[in-house]
Design an enzyme around this catalytic site. Structure first.
Site, PDB file in Angstrom:
ATOM      1  N   LYS A  42       0.844  -1.196   0.000  1.00 48.67           N
ATOM      2  CA  LYS A  42       0.000   0.000   0.000  1.00 48.67           C
ATOM      3  C   LYS A  42       0.882   1.250   0.000  1.00 48.67           C
ATOM      4  O   LYS A  42       2.031   1.183   0.444  1.00 48.67           O
ATOM      5  CB  LYS A  42      -0.840   0.014   1.289  1.00 48.67           C
ATOM      6  CG  LYS A  42      -2.016  -0.936   1.283  1.00 48.67           C
ATOM      7  CD  LYS A  42      -2.831  -0.771   2.555  1.00 48.67           C
ATOM      8  CE  LYS A  42      -3.987  -1.741   2.606  1.00 48.67           C
ATOM      9  NZ  LYS A  42      -5.016  -1.507   1.572  1.00 48.67           N
ATOM     10  N   ARG A  67     -10.523 -11.401   1.929  1.00 46.89           N
ATOM     11  CA  ARG A  67     -11.356 -12.482   1.367  1.00 46.89           C
ATOM     12  C   ARG A  67     -10.616 -13.819   1.414  1.00 46.89           C
ATOM     13  O   ARG A  67     -11.239 -14.867   1.474  1.00 46.89           O
ATOM     14  CB  ARG A  67     -11.781 -12.097  -0.061  1.00 46.89           C
ATOM     15  CG  ARG A  67     -10.631 -11.866  -1.000  1.00 46.89           C
ATOM     16  CD  ARG A  67     -11.034 -11.076  -2.234  1.00 46.89           C
ATOM     17  NE  ARG A  67     -11.014  -9.626  -2.015  1.00 46.89           N
ATOM     18  CZ  ARG A  67     -11.318  -8.726  -2.932  1.00 46.89           C
ATOM     19  NH1 ARG A  67     -11.689  -9.113  -4.125  1.00 46.89           N
ATOM     20  NH2 ARG A  67     -11.274  -7.447  -2.653  1.00 46.89           N
TER      21      ARG A  67
HETATM   22  N1  BES Z   1      -8.218  -3.663   4.404  1.00 48.33           N
HETATM   23  C1  BES Z   1      -8.354  -3.247   3.057  1.00 48.33           C
HETATM   24  C2  BES Z   1      -9.639  -2.494   2.799  1.00 48.33           C
HETATM   25  C3  BES Z   1      -9.689  -1.097   3.338  1.00 48.33           C
HETATM   26  C4  BES Z   1      -9.094  -0.055   2.667  1.00 48.33           C
HETATM   27  C5  BES Z   1     -10.390  -0.830   4.475  1.00 48.33           C
HETATM   28  C6  BES Z   1      -9.181   1.223   3.148  1.00 48.33           C
HETATM   29  C7  BES Z   1     -10.490   0.454   4.952  1.00 48.33           C
HETATM   30  C8  BES Z   1      -9.880   1.485   4.283  1.00 48.33           C
HETATM   31  C9  BES Z   1      -8.355  -4.471   2.128  1.00 48.33           C
HETATM   32  O1  BES Z   1      -7.581  -5.522   2.541  1.00 48.33           O
HETATM   33  C10 BES Z   1      -7.811  -4.004   0.822  1.00 48.33           C
HETATM   34  O2  BES Z   1      -6.681  -3.627   0.781  1.00 48.33           O
HETATM   35  N2  BES Z   1      -8.646  -4.023  -0.212  1.00 48.33           N
HETATM   36  C11 BES Z   1      -8.248  -3.563  -1.493  1.00 48.33           C
HETATM   37  C12 BES Z   1      -8.786  -4.537  -2.513  1.00 48.33           C
HETATM   38  C13 BES Z   1      -8.215  -4.344  -3.902  1.00 48.33           C
HETATM   39  C14 BES Z   1      -6.767  -4.695  -3.921  1.00 48.33           C
HETATM   40  C15 BES Z   1      -9.008  -5.205  -4.846  1.00 48.33           C
HETATM   41  C16 BES Z   1      -8.836  -2.177  -1.696  1.00 48.33           C
HETATM   42  O3  BES Z   1      -9.933  -1.905  -1.216  1.00 48.33           O
HETATM   43  O4  BES Z   1      -8.164  -1.353  -2.288  1.00 48.33           O
HETATM   44 MN    MN Z   2      -5.571  -5.331   1.902  1.00 46.52          MN
END
Ligand code: BES
Ligand code: MN
Ligand code: ZN
Length: 531
Positions: free
Chosen positions: A316, A390
């Site tokens: 990230k 997931r």
């Molecule tokens: N934990 C995150 C989702 C999230 C992001 C929660 C920001 C709260 C605030 C999750 O694991 C994630 O990173 N999801 C990605 C999925 C994508 C790679 C398909 C996302 O939401 O960007």
């Molecule tokens: Mn994630």
């Protein structure tokens, strides 16, 4: 924060003949503040002919004109949720009044349906609670507005639970509960620390039950907030396991925590692929509340427990990455809900399941392109290691088949896309079961911990196709929350299932940064309403 009830056996503000005696008994009870709600009609009666009976008219007589005086100086607003404090005078003591203050809070115009709604009452409760906080008031005697309005008992129970939920929320201080986290800048607890609900013989039983339920919700929310707010170097998967085990010592909860070996033996290849980048071992937590009949099908809650989400190799960006410590809020809310359920000795079987690990980049970490085998047998092509929630949930969803559940609800900070879709107001709700959708929607309204339904149509499954495995773990940017839910749905065919995406509701950013305790109120209200 302490909550209790005080029964004034004859008090009945509804009955004009008993109004005076009822008010007197409340006023004669020694408290720092008596909270009473009034409506526009009460103000009209006060200003009108002297023979009219009304709450404020009678109160004014007992208080030697204090209410009229407040009205004359313009303090008695008729807008909903306006408050006015009356302070004790010499004449009060002479009349045998032992309360130090009367906090009047306005219900608004009761002719409008809106003013009689739970949302309106919650607004009023919030306004009054804010006034009680952080001053010299320590305890308050609270006369529930809906008693005086003759509401049905379920409504009263909801209102009491909500008031307690808000009071508990207002009283929460991370630094007070976790004193080791702040060495010098210690937090102080709120001076207001005891809320006493006044009731009469007619409602005593319901009132006591609702107060006990409300207190359990607060305990559950406090635990959920603590776990969410603790830093990721402390709140590790092992810590979550220990926290769950700790509850089995305080309550009748039965808790089992499995480590890497057992998770391997279960064949949870998808879950393990997320955990393998971290030197912190994964844990699989199972908590059981046996409140119903033996053999009665349980309701199962599953919570995402990523104690820190770096994104893994699909790293990230650095900005606000600290907030990814909250990526275990699904797990925290399941643990908090199980605690609340155990405290209120709910007469139902409920099981909480938490897969928990860290998502870290390292030489051992899963690569984009890797194919892993889930416990269900389906293979997954991992195209983005940041779509890890997931991957741990799908194995937990397969695991819970063994309980032959009545329903399964998973709770996860699953997608950033859900924050874009619904903001911080509603949690995303995904389910093909209309019964579950209705029950969760209703529970959301009752607890003001609301949900909004999003689709799960077959058409979205197209986006999850993989050329090399049974399914891909991402479906591209369009409808990111929907494809995440669609991915999970492939592992839930054996039971009724709903998914809650709490990415936007589990915590707040900015100055008020912190875990909210959601969706504990929603889940507890849902469980309370199940027959
Ligand atoms: N934990 C995150 C989702 C999230 C992001 C929660 C920001 C709260 C605030 C999750 O694991 C994630 O990173 N999801 C990605 C999925 C994508 C790679 C398909 C996302 O939401 O960007
Ligand atoms: Mn994630
Ligand atoms: Zn995540």
């Amino acid at each position: 924060m302490q909550f209790s009830t005080k029964i004034f056996s004859q008090a009945d503000i509804n009955n004009p003949k008993q109004l005076k005696a009822s008010l007197l008994s409340l006023l004669a009870h020694p408290s720092d503040c008596l909270v009473l709600a009034y409506s526009k009609a009460d103000v009209d009666a006060l200003a009108g002919s002297k023979t009219k009976i009304g709450l404020l008219t009678e109160l004014d007589r007992l208080l030697g004109g204090s209410v009229t005086h407040a009205n004359l100086v313009g303090d008695l607003d008729v807008q909903q949720a306006c408050v006015c404090t009356l302070r004790a005078e010499k004449s009060w003591t002479a009349a045998g009044i032992k309360t130090k203050r009367v906090l009047l809070v306005c219900l608004g115009d009761m002719k409008s349906a809106d003013a009689r709604s739970l949302t309106a009452f919650s607004k009023i409760a919030r306004a009054a609670l804010k006034h009680l906080s952080n001053g010299s008031i320590q305890n308050a005697l609270w006369f529930i507005p809906s008693f005086s309005l003759g509401h049905r008992s379920e409504f009263i129970a909801e209102e009491v639970r909500l008031t307690i939920q808000y009071a508990g929320d207002q009283a929460y201080r991370f630094g007070v509960r976790q004193p080791a986290m702040k060495f010098k800048a210690k937090d102080k607890p709120d001076t207001f620390n005891h809320l006493i609900f006044a009731g009469n013989d007619n409602c005593a039983k319901e009132l006591k039950a609702a107060v006990a339920e409300g207190m359990a919700i607060v305990e559950g929310m406090n635990l959920t907030k603590d776990l969410g707010n603790l830093p990721p170097n402390i709140c590790t998967p092992t810590y979550l396991g220990k926290a769950a085990q700790g509850l089995s010592k305080k309550t009748a909860l039965k808790v089992e925590v499995m480590g890497r070996k057992q998770i391997e033996a279960l064949g949870m290849g998808s879950f393990l692929s997320v955990a393998q980048g971290s030197s912190t071992p994964p844990q699989f937590i199972v908590m059981r509340h046996q409140g119903g009949k033996v053999g009665e099908a349980p309701i199962v809650l599953v919570g995402k427990g990523i104690t820190f989400d770096t994104g893994g190799i699909s790293l990230k960006p650095g900005e606000a990455m600290d907030e990814m410590k909250y990526d275990m809020c699904g797990a925290a809310s399941v643990i908090g809900t199980m605690y609340a359920v155990a405290l209120m000795r709910l007469k139902k079987n409920v099981i909480g399941v938490v897969p928990t690990c860290e998502n870290m980049p390292s030489g051992q970490a899963t690569r984009p392109g890797d194919i892993v085998k889930s416990m269900s047998g389906q293979t997954i092509e991992i195209l983005n290691t940041d779509a890890e929630g997931r991957l741990i949930l799908c194995d937990a969803l397969t695991y819970v088949e063994r309980f032959k559940p009545k329903a399964v609800i998973d709770v996860a900070t699953l997608t950033g896309a859900c924050v874009i879709a619904l903001g911080h107001v509603h949690s995303g709700l995904f389910s093909d079961d209309e019964g579950l959708v209705n029950a969760l929607t209703r529970a959301g309204h009752a607890s003001l911990d609301t949900v909004w339904r999003l689709p799960l149509d077959a058409a979205y499954h197209e986006q999850l196709k993989s050329n090399f495995a049974d399914v891909a773990n991402i479906g591209g940017r369009p409808a990111g929350s929907v494809t995440a839910a669609c991915f999970l749905s492939r592992f839930t065919e054996k039971y009724k299932w709903a998914h809650l995406d709490i990415a936007g509701t589990a915590w707040k950013s900015g100055a008020a940064k912190g875990a909210t305790g959601r969706p504990v109120p929603l889940l507890v209200n849902y469980l309370l309403e199940q027959k």
